[in-house]
Design a protein around this motif. Structure first.
Motif, PDB file in Angstrom:
ATOM      1  N   UNK A  49       0.812  -1.212   0.000  1.00 49.40           N
ATOM      2  CA  UNK A  49       0.000   0.000   0.000  1.00 49.40           C
ATOM      3  C   UNK A  49       0.850   1.269   0.000  1.00 49.40           C
ATOM      4  N   UNK A  50       2.139   1.103  -0.214  1.00 55.09           N
ATOM      5  CA  UNK A  50       3.021   2.261  -0.309  1.00 55.09           C
ATOM      6  C   UNK A  50       4.099   1.973  -1.332  1.00 55.09           C
ATOM      7  N   UNK A  51       4.382   2.922  -2.184  1.00 52.78           N
ATOM      8  CA  UNK A  51       5.429   2.747  -3.168  1.00 52.78           C
ATOM      9  C   UNK A  51       6.735   3.366  -2.698  1.00 52.78           C
ATOM     10  N   UNK A  52       7.813   2.992  -3.334  1.00 53.33           N
ATOM     11  CA  UNK A  52       9.112   3.612  -3.102  1.00 53.33           C
ATOM     12  C   UNK A  52       9.981   3.335  -4.314  1.00 53.33           C
ATOM     13  N   UNK A  53      11.182   3.870  -4.329  1.00 54.34           N
ATOM     14  CA  UNK A  53      12.046   3.728  -5.495  1.00 54.34           C
ATOM     15  C   UNK A  53      12.741   2.370  -5.500  1.00 54.34           C
ATOM     16  N   UNK A  54      13.149   1.894  -6.690  1.00 55.11           N
ATOM     17  CA  UNK A  54      13.946   0.660  -6.754  1.00 55.11           C
ATOM     18  C   UNK A  54      15.209   0.746  -5.910  1.00 55.11           C
ATOM     19  N   UNK A  55      15.796   1.957  -5.792  1.00 46.17           N
ATOM     20  CA  UNK A  55      16.994   2.109  -4.971  1.00 46.17           C
ATOM     21  C   UNK A  55      16.679   1.812  -3.504  1.00 46.17           C
ATOM     22  N   UNK A  56      15.527   2.287  -3.028  1.00 46.64           N
ATOM     23  CA  UNK A  56      15.131   1.996  -1.654  1.00 46.64           C
ATOM     24  C   UNK A  56      14.880   0.503  -1.454  1.00 46.64           C
ATOM     25  N   UNK A  57      14.287  -0.129  -2.457  1.00 48.56           N
ATOM     26  CA  UNK A  57      14.048  -1.573  -2.370  1.00 48.56           C
ATOM     27  C   UNK A  57      15.382  -2.311  -2.293  1.00 48.56           C
ATOM     28  N   UNK A  58      16.342  -1.873  -3.091  1.00 46.94           N
ATOM     29  CA  UNK A  58      17.667  -2.498  -3.068  1.00 46.94           C
ATOM     30  C   UNK A  58      18.316  -2.324  -1.694  1.00 46.94           C
ATOM     31  N   UNK A  59      18.163  -1.146  -1.079  1.00 47.86           N
ATOM     32  CA  UNK A  59      18.698  -0.920   0.266  1.00 47.86           C
ATOM     33  C   UNK A  59      18.039  -1.862   1.265  1.00 47.86           C
ATOM     34  N   UNK A  60      16.723  -1.991   1.163  1.00 49.18           N
ATOM     35  CA  UNK A  60      15.969  -2.860   2.065  1.00 49.18           C
ATOM     36  C   UNK A  60      16.518  -4.293   2.000  1.00 49.18           C
ATOM     37  N   UNK A  61      16.617  -4.817   0.786  1.00 46.21           N
ATOM     38  CA  UNK A  61      17.073  -6.200   0.614  1.00 46.21           C
ATOM     39  C   UNK A  61      18.533  -6.345   1.020  1.00 46.21           C
ATOM     40  N   UNK A  62      19.318  -5.321   0.741  1.00 45.80           N
ATOM     41  CA  UNK A  62      20.725  -5.366   1.132  1.00 45.80           C
ATOM     42  C   UNK A  62      20.901  -5.441   2.635  1.00 45.80           C
ATOM     43  N   UNK A  63      20.107  -4.698   3.386  1.00 40.77           N
ATOM     44  CA  UNK A  63      20.193  -4.743   4.843  1.00 40.77           C
ATOM     45  C   UNK A  63      19.775  -6.112   5.394  1.00 40.77           C
ATOM     46  N   UNK A  64      18.952  -6.823   4.635  1.00 34.26           N
ATOM     47  CA  UNK A  64      18.557  -8.169   5.063  1.00 34.26           C
ATOM     48  C   UNK A  64      19.636  -9.202   4.777  1.00 34.26           C
ATOM     49  N   UNK A  65      20.629  -8.804   3.981  1.00 32.69           N
ATOM     50  CA  UNK A  65      21.708  -9.718   3.569  1.00 32.69           C
ATOM     51  C   UNK A  65      21.130 -10.949   2.871  1.00 32.69           C
ATOM     52  N   UNK A  66      20.148 -10.676   1.994  1.00 29.47           N
ATOM     53  CA  UNK A  66      19.491 -11.757   1.259  1.00 29.47           C
ATOM     54  C   UNK A  66      20.446 -12.363   0.236  1.00 29.47           C
ATOM     55  N   UNK A  67      20.182 -13.603  -0.142  1.00 25.48           N
ATOM     56  CA  UNK A  67      21.027 -14.250  -1.150  1.00 25.48           C
ATOM     57  C   UNK A  67      20.731 -13.657  -2.526  1.00 25.48           C
TER      58      UNK A  67
END
Length: 285
Positions: A49-67
């Motif tokens: 229900x909220x959008x954000x930029x692909x850069x923010x999504x990349x930061x989110x996933x990076x902080x999770x240390x996802x594979x």
């Protein structure tokens, strides 16, 4: 970006973000602190229900240390254009692990399902599903299909409206024994109606589809074709499927009449399985 009404793509992205976070060792509070975001922003992102930029999504996933596979999947969703239509590939006859399908079935208030060749997946017995999927290597597909049906065992299950074109009752899947047990399941399930070929079908009913409605967002239609499925929440598309549901309700037999049809076919397949046992071979419907 501010809060917005969700769509099928944003909910699939949000679900992928939530799954990634829950699969990581990062606590929610730590993620909030590291990103400098409010808990509400993350919660809305994960609900779509909220959008954000692909850069923010990349930061989110990076902080999770996802594979890498998780990162690539999430970023492909973040970069996908929202056209109102999602095309998702899968193995033939096996859409059961599609997150877009599972997410919407699990949150639906009503599910209208119409099939013209086979029994709807949410009503199939395990043996019917196994025979339909075909390969013994696809046992995970059978498990996935049975797991999907668990939505009707919840305290507040969706309302299911199921319609089957009578040609599907002629289509022998797995042999008379399998079909006999499947007919019994349809007979006692309730909420299942037969569409006969006594009259010409409306154009809207020439293809199978599923139409789902939700308490907090717009409807979603779903159609499977070979190795891919299409989800749509574009109003011009869902309006047509809503009308198709009205056509189904208008032309289908009543539940009581449909139970009589299932009972007749159960008797027919019962006789065929007995003939098969007596002959020591295959019986043909």
């Amino acid at each position: 970006m501010d809060s917005r009404e969700s769509n099928a793509l944003s909910r699939e992205l949000g679900d992928a973000l939530r799954q990634a976070r829950r699969g990581s060792e990062i606590r929610f509070g730590d993620l909030v602190e590291e990103l400098g975001w409010s808990p509400g922003k993350i919660s809305k992102l994960e609900r779509g229900t909220r959008g954000t930029s692909p850069m923010d999504i990349a930061r989110y996933v990076g902080h999770l240390q996802a594979d890498q596979a998780t990162y690539d999947h999430i970023m492909s969703l973040a970069l996908e254009a929202n056209t109102g239509h999602l095309v998702r590939p899968h193995e033939i006859a096996m859409p059961d692990n599609l997150r877009a399908l599972l997410l919407h079935e699990q949150t639906a208030g009503t599910i209208w399902a119409y099939e013209i060749i086979n029994v709807p997946g949410l009503l199939q017995t395990a043996d019917y599903a196994r025979a339909l999927i075909g390969s013994p290597n696809f046992e995970h597909g059978v498990i996935g299909r049975m797991t999907r049906q668990g939505i009707f065992n919840r305290p507040r299950p969706p309302l299911g409206y199921f319609f089957i074109l009578e040609t599907a009752l002629h289509h022998v899947v797995g042999g008379p024994q399998v079909m006999y047990e499947q007919m019994l399941q349809l007979l006692f399930r309730g909420g299942v109606r037969v569409v006969t070929l006594a009259d010409q079908l409306p154009p809207s009913l020439l293809s199978a589809f599923t139409f789902m409605t939700f308490p907090d967002h717009q409807p979603v239609s779903y159609a499977e074709s070979g190795p891919m499925s299409v989800f749509s929440d574009a109003p011009e598309t869902t309006d047509r499927f809503r009308q198709a549901c009205g056509d189904l309700d208008r032309v289908a037999l009543s539940e009581e009449q449909s139970r009589s049809v299932f009972a007749t076919w159960a008797d027919r397949y019962d006789r065929l399985r007995e003939e098969q046992r007596g002959a020591g071979g295959e019986a043909v419907a």
